[in-house]
Design an enzyme around this catalytic site. Sequence first.
Site, PDB file in Angstrom:
ATOM      1  N   GLN B  83      37.823   3.958  21.045  1.00 53.31           N
ATOM      2  CA  GLN B  83      37.245   3.221  22.159  1.00 53.31           C
ATOM      3  C   GLN B  83      37.362   1.718  21.914  1.00 53.31           C
ATOM      4  O   GLN B  83      37.667   1.286  20.821  1.00 53.31           O
ATOM      5  CB  GLN B  83      35.772   3.618  22.267  1.00 53.31           C
ATOM      6  N   ARG B  87      32.489  -0.472  20.845  1.00 52.60           N
ATOM      7  CA  ARG B  87      32.068   0.873  20.449  1.00 52.60           C
ATOM      8  C   ARG B  87      32.502   1.156  19.020  1.00 52.60           C
ATOM      9  O   ARG B  87      31.749   1.717  18.242  1.00 52.60           O
ATOM     10  CB  ARG B  87      32.701   1.902  21.383  1.00 52.60           C
ATOM     11  N   ASP B  88      33.715   0.762  18.677  1.00 58.07           N
ATOM     12  CA  ASP B  88      34.203   0.997  17.316  1.00 58.07           C
ATOM     13  C   ASP B  88      33.226   0.452  16.295  1.00 58.07           C
ATOM     14  O   ASP B  88      32.942   1.057  15.273  1.00 58.07           O
ATOM     15  CB  ASP B  88      35.528   0.251  17.078  1.00 58.07           C
ATOM     16  N   LEU B  89      32.722  -0.723  16.617  1.00 60.80           N
ATOM     17  CA  LEU B  89      31.911  -1.437  15.655  1.00 60.80           C
ATOM     18  C   LEU B  89      30.773  -0.567  15.161  1.00 60.80           C
ATOM     19  O   LEU B  89      30.560  -0.390  13.968  1.00 60.80           O
ATOM     20  CB  LEU B  89      31.362  -2.695  16.346  1.00 60.80           C
ATOM     21  N   CYS B  92      32.141   3.530  14.318  1.00 62.65           N
ATOM     22  CA  CYS B  92      32.942   3.705  13.121  1.00 62.65           C
ATOM     23  C   CYS B  92      32.201   3.193  11.883  1.00 62.65           C
ATOM     24  O   CYS B  92      32.186   3.829  10.848  1.00 62.65           O
ATOM     25  CB  CYS B  92      34.275   2.981  13.253  1.00 62.65           C
TER      26      CYS B  92
END
Lengths: 496, 131
Positions: B83, B87-89, B92
């Site tokens: 994404q 969102r990754d931040l 993940c």
Amino acid sequence: MTQIALGECHPFEAAGRQFLYLVPSAAVFALDDTSAAVVETLRGGHLAAPDLYSRLAPRFDARVVEASLAELAGARAILPVDPAPVAAPPPEPAPNIIPLKPIPLSTLVVNVTNRCNLSCAYCYEYGEDKIAEPTAGGMPKLMSEETARESVEFMIERSGNSPVVRLTFFGGETLLNFAVLEKTIPYARRRAAEAGKRVEFSLTTNGTLLRPEVIEFLADNDVGVTISIDGPKEMQDKFRVFHDGRGSYDVVAPKVRELLKRHTSRPIGARVTLTSDVLDITRIYRHLREEVGFWEVGFAPVTTSPGRAHAIGETGFDSMLGQFRELAHEFLEAALAGRHHGFSNVRDTVEELHKGASKALPCGAGLGLMGVATNGDVALCHRFAGSDAHKLGTVQDGVDETSQEAFLDAHHIDRKTDCRTCWARPLCAGGCYHEAYTRYGTTQAPNLHYCEWIRGWTETCLEIYGEIAERNPAYLRRFDGGGTPEEGNDDAPETH
Amino acid sequence: MTHLRPINQKAARIAQGMAEARHRAGAGNGRTGGGEDGRVVALQDSPAGPPQQEGPHIPLGCSFIFLPGWEADSNGGAAGLCQPVERDLFDCHLGCFWPAQVPDQLNHAPDWTGKCAAAQKDWRKVDLIFP
């Protein structure tokens, strides 16, 4: 916790039962009480499974609900969703475009002339909204016999492995070039036989030139005929006039009656152009089907830019939908009794619904159907024939497959963002390219001015389909196998 | 099928596909999961595609270990990539085995997301950290 959401679908009711039309698969399922309750509950919004069970608990056993959910999920009518996305909304789905290869030609529409002996104000070839000057750039008025033969060769070569090809003659007024047509048909028949194929012929005409020898020829050669006619005298004569302004009804009607009397091997259809002034659909249908005796009657609103006097306005579309609905219910009564009804619009849509058509492209133009201009230029369809901007190649040198593929890719339904959330897109797929070009100046635009009407009409046809499926499923068997006597001239393109 | 009755040809094909899937699942290895029995539908399945082979549950947009999510998704396609960055931040860096490159939160920059209450609105307020 993951929640359960209703997938893309359109619930509808027919014969006292609930149905679900799934998008984009275009599957139609009948729902039992439990599934109908699940769908109804989820229409209010996403729910976690325990909440869904507790809402349905008073009426349905949890195990029954679970089994129903399993079936709905298997058909992708429901799906799990993340209740609170951490941040970004889900990404837009990437276009899922599978290149269509090979692309055999199934229908070639040959414009044997671009001249016409009528002068209909709304004509897309000569009227105010024409996209190309019919005789510009040295375009011949009549197709030569040689070009017609080259078109036949082109058709046979491009048809690949298809055992059947359809050759449709078009105009202008097609019969102004009867001399070439008369020679091309036997030639095409011979060449197709040599290639191990069968060829079917059809043509569209305004009916003014149906002389006895022409009628004899059409009947003897099993040529499917579609007559462009707008209804009783006062309606026909409003727009369908000769160059001197004289109405054409008195010329056309007796000739059409002669044709219907003599030519019985293929069903003869009428094709009506609806305009702001010619909108009494029921009356037109009664006249053409019952008084003149056409086997079927198809209606299409005029293609025009919005400002024209003959353009159908918003209230016109409402009235049109209402009248279509009335005729569609008459069609339903006939279908339930196993009788023929000649309202071809509803019959065509019911057939598409039954087959589960889910279109990536709105029509076969540039795909299985192409149009040939009088000089041999190949275009998307007959409506674009002669327009340099929409040329795909020539019958002599073939089609540029790279530009053909690029066209199909650019017009894929997944590229039409406006259509992305519409439940009617499996059938509509954005609508006619020519309509879009006339309205919005680009073939890539979806026909947004039709959306409400298309959804209303599709809803009606779904109800009709559901009723037939419940009350007389035997009627639908005609769509399961090969051809039926009714399918005779479905391949003839419409005209104005 | 007892709760849905296929009406048109497309529905009949879907029903047949579901029956075949059930049959395969019954004759298979006895594992549960996958979309075929309708209980679990892997979230990264492309909704338009055919039912996917059963596999481990992987969160939306994430990928198998050898397929970095910004190049190919778990199906080898490009439909379910990682994404966007906001969102990754958090997905993940907090919850994923795939190490997101984030500042050292224990020693060097404990408050680097302190002003970012809701990533979708406040991602611009994430501090720039220089080592």
